[in-house]
Design a protein around this motif. Structure first.
Motif, PDB file in Angstrom:
ATOM      1  N   VAL A 119       0.824  -1.215   0.000  1.00  0.00           N
ATOM      2  CA  VAL A 119       0.000   0.000   0.000  1.00  0.00           C
ATOM      3  C   VAL A 119       0.858   1.265   0.000  1.00  0.00           C
ATOM      4  N   LEU A 120       1.837   1.327   0.900  1.00  0.00           N
ATOM      5  CA  LEU A 120       2.610   2.549   1.076  1.00  0.00           C
ATOM      6  C   LEU A 120       3.829   2.640   0.166  1.00  0.00           C
ATOM      7  N   ASN A 121       4.303   1.484  -0.317  1.00  0.00           N
ATOM      8  CA  ASN A 121       5.530   1.460  -1.129  1.00  0.00           C
ATOM      9  C   ASN A 121       6.696   2.103  -0.378  1.00  0.00           C
ATOM     10  N   GLY A 122       6.864   1.667   0.835  1.00  0.00           N
ATOM     11  CA  GLY A 122       7.950   2.187   1.648  1.00  0.00           C
ATOM     12  C   GLY A 122       7.851   1.677   3.068  1.00  0.00           C
ATOM     13  N   GLU A 123       8.696   2.192   3.943  1.00  0.00           N
ATOM     14  CA  GLU A 123       8.783   1.723   5.322  1.00  0.00           C
ATOM     15  C   GLU A 123       8.528   2.867   6.299  1.00  0.00           C
ATOM     16  N   VAL A 124       7.655   2.604   7.275  1.00  0.00           N
ATOM     17  CA  VAL A 124       7.452   3.526   8.388  1.00  0.00           C
ATOM     18  C   VAL A 124       8.454   3.146   9.470  1.00  0.00           C
ATOM     19  N   LYS A 125       9.343   4.064   9.786  1.00  0.00           N
ATOM     20  CA  LYS A 125      10.451   3.740  10.679  1.00  0.00           C
ATOM     21  C   LYS A 125      10.474   4.661  11.894  1.00  0.00           C
ATOM     22  N   ILE A 126      10.755   4.085  13.052  1.00  0.00           N
ATOM     23  CA  ILE A 126      10.942   4.858  14.272  1.00  0.00           C
ATOM     24  C   ILE A 126      12.440   5.015  14.507  1.00  0.00           C
TER      25      ILE A 126
ATOM     26  N   ASP B  97     -11.817   4.548  13.470  1.00  0.00           N
ATOM     27  CA  ASP B  97     -12.839   5.494  13.034  1.00  0.00           C
ATOM     28  C   ASP B  97     -12.516   5.949  11.612  1.00  0.00           C
ATOM     29  N   GLU B  98     -13.414   5.665  10.679  1.00  0.00           N
ATOM     30  CA  GLU B  98     -13.287   6.036   9.275  1.00  0.00           C
ATOM     31  C   GLU B  98     -11.949   5.597   8.674  1.00  0.00           C
ATOM     32  N   PRO B  99     -11.743   4.292   8.510  1.00  0.00           N
ATOM     33  CA  PRO B  99     -10.482   3.801   7.939  1.00  0.00           C
ATOM     34  C   PRO B  99     -10.243   4.273   6.517  1.00  0.00           C
TER      35      PRO B  99
ATOM     36  N   HIS C  99      -7.502   6.461  -1.615  1.00  0.00           N
ATOM     37  CA  HIS C  99      -8.068   6.169  -2.924  1.00  0.00           C
ATOM     38  C   HIS C  99      -8.871   4.871  -2.830  1.00  0.00           C
ATOM     39  N   PRO C 100      -9.891   4.677  -3.676  1.00  0.00           N
ATOM     40  CA  PRO C 100     -10.706   3.459  -3.610  1.00  0.00           C
ATOM     41  C   PRO C 100      -9.906   2.153  -3.629  1.00  0.00           C
ATOM     42  N   ASP C 101      -8.836   2.081  -4.431  1.00  0.00           N
ATOM     43  CA  ASP C 101      -8.087   0.814  -4.494  1.00  0.00           C
ATOM     44  C   ASP C 101      -7.380   0.529  -3.169  1.00  0.00           C
ATOM     45  N   VAL C 102      -6.959   1.582  -2.453  1.00  0.00           N
ATOM     46  CA  VAL C 102      -6.347   1.404  -1.140  1.00  0.00           C
ATOM     47  C   VAL C 102      -7.399   0.948  -0.134  1.00  0.00           C
ATOM     48  N   GLN C 103      -8.592   1.504  -0.210  1.00  0.00           N
ATOM     49  CA  GLN C 103      -9.668   1.089   0.683  1.00  0.00           C
ATOM     50  C   GLN C 103      -9.966  -0.401   0.531  1.00  0.00           C
ATOM     51  N   ILE C 104      -9.946  -0.878  -0.692  1.00  0.00           N
ATOM     52  CA  ILE C 104     -10.225  -2.289  -0.945  1.00  0.00           C
ATOM     53  C   ILE C 104      -9.121  -3.166  -0.367  1.00  0.00           C
TER      54      ILE C 104
ATOM     55  N   HIS D 178     -18.136   5.092   6.236  1.00  0.00           N
ATOM     56  CA  HIS D 178     -19.126   5.596   5.279  1.00  0.00           C
ATOM     57  C   HIS D 178     -18.783   5.130   3.865  1.00  0.00           C
ATOM     58  N   SER D 179     -17.771   4.284   3.741  1.00  0.00           N
ATOM     59  CA  SER D 179     -17.233   3.938   2.437  1.00  0.00           C
ATOM     60  C   SER D 179     -18.002   2.801   1.769  1.00  0.00           C
ATOM     61  N   ASP D 180     -18.531   3.083   0.590  1.00  0.00           N
ATOM     62  CA  ASP D 180     -19.182   2.034  -0.194  1.00  0.00           C
ATOM     63  C   ASP D 180     -18.174   0.999  -0.658  1.00  0.00           C
ATOM     64  N   TYR D 181     -16.936   1.415  -0.902  1.00  0.00           N
ATOM     65  CA  TYR D 181     -15.914   0.469  -1.356  1.00  0.00           C
ATOM     66  C   TYR D 181     -15.582  -0.550  -0.271  1.00  0.00           C
ATOM     67  N   ILE D 182     -15.488  -0.083   0.976  1.00  0.00           N
ATOM     68  CA  ILE D 182     -15.211  -0.999   2.083  1.00  0.00           C
ATOM     69  C   ILE D 182     -16.389  -1.938   2.306  1.00  0.00           C
ATOM     70  N   ILE D 183     -17.604  -1.398   2.286  1.00  0.00           N
ATOM     71  CA  ILE D 183     -18.796  -2.224   2.461  1.00  0.00           C
ATOM     72  C   ILE D 183     -18.887  -3.273   1.358  1.00  0.00           C
ATOM     73  N   ARG D 184     -18.676  -2.866   0.118  1.00  0.00           N
ATOM     74  CA  ARG D 184     -18.751  -3.805  -1.003  1.00  0.00           C
ATOM     75  C   ARG D 184     -17.706  -4.907  -0.888  1.00  0.00           C
ATOM     76  N   GLU D 185     -16.488  -4.516  -0.460  1.00  0.00           N
ATOM     77  CA  GLU D 185     -15.435  -5.532  -0.393  1.00  0.00           C
ATOM     78  C   GLU D 185     -15.692  -6.520   0.737  1.00  0.00           C
ATOM     79  N   PHE D 186     -16.228  -6.068   1.863  1.00  0.00           N
ATOM     80  CA  PHE D 186     -16.619  -7.021   2.902  1.00  0.00           C
ATOM     81  C   PHE D 186     -17.682  -7.977   2.372  1.00  0.00           C
ATOM     82  N   ASN D 187     -18.613  -7.451   1.579  1.00  0.00           N
ATOM     83  CA  ASN D 187     -19.617  -8.316   0.957  1.00  0.00           C
ATOM     84  C   ASN D 187     -18.959  -9.349   0.045  1.00  0.00           C
ATOM     85  N   ASN D 188     -17.999  -8.906  -0.747  1.00  0.00           N
ATOM     86  CA  ASN D 188     -17.292  -9.839  -1.639  1.00  0.00           C
ATOM     87  C   ASN D 188     -16.591 -10.936  -0.851  1.00  0.00           C
ATOM     88  N   LEU D 189     -15.980 -10.569   0.270  1.00  0.00           N
ATOM     89  CA  LEU D 189     -15.251 -11.544   1.080  1.00  0.00           C
ATOM     90  C   LEU D 189     -16.196 -12.558   1.726  1.00  0.00           C
TER      91      LEU D 189
END
Length: 460
Positions: free
Chosen positions: A272-279, A330-332, A337-342, A363-374
């Motif tokens: 998703v991020l194409n990189g590393e989150v580093k501390i 809360d609101e992931p 972008h829609p492809d990231v939400q999926i 509130h995302s239709d993309y997230i709801i739809r993908e849970f339905n697909n799964l």
């Protein structure tokens, strides 16, 4: 555990099964989804001690007999104590003063309890909790298929001293939380403020210095109310936000732990991020983009919105998450972008099957739809087709593993009840989202048809 909530802001009533691997909150804005999320977070958070009459009674038995017996009533009495404690600290939970608490939550009530099946599971599973320091060691131990809890104490001082009794009360409180809630303090909420949480931590340090300055200034006077100063500075943010700020300010130590979900965090970074989150060693957060090169470390406040928003989840999965935790988001979909939400929805599904309980408000239709697909893919017998569509067994969902809660006002437009949406092998439908999409599609079709008519007329 079941939580029954009444008169929480706009919410007239809501019942939440906190044992579900995955729970989805959905519905229009301003219907109490965040209120309920904050409240559920507070139930699991044990950063503030809650007085328990149940625990105090057990301590007396332990000091004389060094054992006690569990029963369903005893556990539910302890949960009653937690509920009372939650009602008492609503101001701290929501980051508001006592006057506002009375105005918003005067009729609020909450009931927590376990079901008979949950009680049987508690009895069936072995449980143990121990602490040790240079002075003493104490252990609570319950064997499988037994309701007897044994208390073992070994210390240089007698365990009947006042100090040792206080230690015993705190430990017994954690043991009951372990039985009822899973991991003691095993909860994290990623609030909508998460996209700036690592910038907020600087402000938190400044506010600590400001608090010290105020105490020093007042200490020159004859009287000083330290509690008043602390309380006036502690309610600026809701409890869940303050907890995130504390973690953000302790990343130097947080990074020393490697979670069992580290590989999932790496999946997010690579896919998703194409990189590393580093501390860093100093506890600062940086992003290393695979597109730019490992030599360029970007401070988190200069990174893209997706990195800022996702970094809290990545760090949680890398260094904090434990099996049995409750993760509330809360609101992931925020900033994505829609492809990231999926892709993120599939990761939530994977985590929910790896003993991490998840509650999301969306509130995302993309997230709801993908849970339905799964869900549909999980019910499908044609596994070859499922694979061809890009799904793996580790992300497929069973309809019984999901609870969908719909927040909306009834016909009277006054009383809001949180109702269950039925989940079948065909998935589920969220009325408010479907209606909006259908209306938009109708408008689009109407406009398109009229444009075609006008173009045809011009040709004539």
């Amino acid at each position: 555990m079941i939580a029954e909530v009444k008169s929480l802001g706009p919410i007239k009533s809501a019942t939440i099964d906190l044992n579900k691997p995955l729970t989805i909150f959905c519905g229009p804005n301003s219907t109490g989804k965040t209120y309920l999320s904050y409240l559920l977070y507070a139930i699991y958070d044990d950063s503030e001690y809650i007085e328990s009459k149940t625990i105090n009674r057990i301590v007396k038995t332990l000091l004389s007999e060094h054992k006690f017996s569990l029963d369903e009533t005893l556990i539910n009495n302890f949960l009653d104590d937690i509920a009372i404690g939650v009602k008492f600290r609503l101001g701290s939970i929501f980051g508001i003063g006592d006057t506002m608490v009375e105005r918003l939550f005067s009729q609020f009530n909450i009931k927590l309890y376990i079901t008979k099946d949950e009680y049987e599971e508690i009895i069936h599973n072995p449980s143990q909790l121990g602490t040790r320091n240079s002075e003493s060691e104490r252990i609570f131990s319950k064997e499988a298929n037994s309701n007897e809890v044994i208390y073992l104490y070994n210390g240089k001082t007698n365990d009947t001293t006042r100090e040792e009794q206080i230690n015993l009360i705190f430990m017994l409180n954690r043991f009951f939380r372990l039985l009822c809630l899973g991991n003691p303090n095993g909860v994290r909420m990623l609030t909508v403020e998460r996209n700036s949480i690592y910038t907020f931590k600087t402000e938190l340090s400044l506010r600590r210095n400001e608090l010290i300055d105020r105490i020093q200034q007042k200490s020159t006077h004859s009287e000083i109310d330290i509690l008043d100063i602390v309380n006036s500075s502690s309610r600026r943010y809701p409890l869940a936000v303050r907890s995130s700020l504390r973690i953000a300010n302790d990343l130097e130590n947080v990074q020393k732990i490697k979670s069992t979900y580290y590989a999932i965090a790496e999946m997010i970074e690579g896919g998703v991020l194409n990189g590393e989150v580093k501390i860093t060693k100093n506890g600062d957060v940086e992003f290393i983009s695979s597109r730019v090169g490992a030599s360029k470390h970007i401070p988190i406040h200069m990174s893209s919105s997706i990195v800022k928003t996702m970094s809290s989840l990545v760090i949680y999965l890398k260094h904090i998450a434990q099996e049995g935790d409750l993760l509330i988001i809360d609101e992931p979909e925020m900033n994505f972008h829609p492809d990231v939400q999926i892709r993120l929805t599939r990761i939530f599904a994977i985590l929910s099957k790896l003993k991490l309980r998840i509650i999301i408000s969306t509130h995302s239709d993309y997230i709801i739809r993908e849970f339905n697909n799964l869900v549909m893919a999980g019910a499908l017998s044609d596994k070859q087709l499922v694979t061809e569509l890009g799904y793996n067994d580790n992300m497929l969902l069973n309809k019984d593993a999901i609870a969908v809660k719909y927040f909306n006002y009834g016909k009277r437009k006054r009383d809001l009840e949180v109702v269950d949406i039925k989940v079948s092998d065909d998935g589920f439908s969220v009325q408010s989202i479907d209606n909006t999409i259908n209306e938009q599609n109708q408008i689009t079709e109407t406009l398109f048809d009229r444009l075609q008519e006008e173009k045809d007329y011009d040709r004539v």
